[in-house]
Design an enzyme around this catalytic site. Sequence first.
Site, PDB file in Angstrom:
ATOM      1  CB  ALA A  81     -60.305  -0.582  60.210  1.00  0.00           C
ATOM      2  CG  ASN A  82     -63.950  -1.415  56.126  1.00  0.00           C
ATOM      3  OD1 ASN A  82     -64.326  -1.203  57.251  1.00  0.00           O
ATOM      4  ND2 ASN A  82     -64.217  -0.497  55.087  1.00  0.00           N
ATOM      5  CG  HIS A  83     -60.971  -7.512  58.434  1.00  0.00           C
ATOM      6  ND1 HIS A  83     -59.916  -8.442  58.945  1.00  0.00           N
ATOM      7  CD2 HIS A  83     -60.554  -6.331  58.899  1.00  0.00           C
ATOM      8  CE1 HIS A  83     -59.137  -7.941  59.490  1.00  0.00           C
ATOM      9  NE2 HIS A  83     -59.311  -6.572  59.662  1.00  0.00           N
ATOM     10  CG  LEU A  84     -62.897 -10.302  52.367  1.00  0.00           C
ATOM     11  CD1 LEU A  84     -62.684 -11.689  51.966  1.00  0.00           C
ATOM     12  CD2 LEU A  84     -63.805  -9.448  51.239  1.00  0.00           C
ATOM     13  CB  THR A  90     -63.579 -11.834  59.108  1.00  0.00           C
ATOM     14  OG1 THR A  90     -63.272 -12.210  60.301  1.00  0.00           O
ATOM     15  CG2 THR A  90     -65.150 -11.757  58.957  1.00  0.00           C
TER      16      THR A  90
END
Length: 210
Positions: A81-84, A90
């Site tokens: 689920a992680n984004h920049l 993002t």
Amino acid sequence: MYGPDKDTLFPLAHHKKLCFLKNLVNHPGIEVGDYTYYDDLEDVQNFMRNVKYHFDFTGDKLKIGKFCMIASGVSFIMNGANHLTDAISTYPFAIFGNGWEDAMEDKVYPYKGDTVIGNDVWVGHNATITAGIKIGDGAIIATNTTVVNDVEPYSIVGGNPAKLIRYRFPQEKIDELLKLKWWDWDISKITQNLTLLTGNDLTKISSISE
């Protein structure tokens, strides 16, 4: 008898909404200890649906210890689920291709490691556990809590984001219980000491020899 069969899916006769979780999960990235149960108001298969963004390419694992209690609606948000977060945007351009596939060249999405739930942990209704969180043995996660930081052993946390409410015992007793590791005892020994395990006399339980 020494308690229910740890290898059965439904330990309660004629009740299919509570299961011993290790006998339900079939994902190589999920590990569950003996006697940990999941209780769902609708269908125990919802557990797998509630482990979200758990993609094979991320390589992270969800590890849950023994004798945990996981209530209906509990969600685990994994590293997929992680984004920049330190970039101007993002948005995950690269996953859509068509000229955007090089957007992540020389970059990586945030990775917070495995999510690890200790032993004898109670996770309340609709709680959310985010990626990479470590929850210590004996902790309690209150209903509707969102856990974004590690949780100490034998602590009670609640809220969004989770805050410490209190510790279950004084620190010296917590240290004793962590050393005792009753969940690793032989099941016959656990059965013989149920009255102590369900009581509050820490002196007696701590004095039991291996």
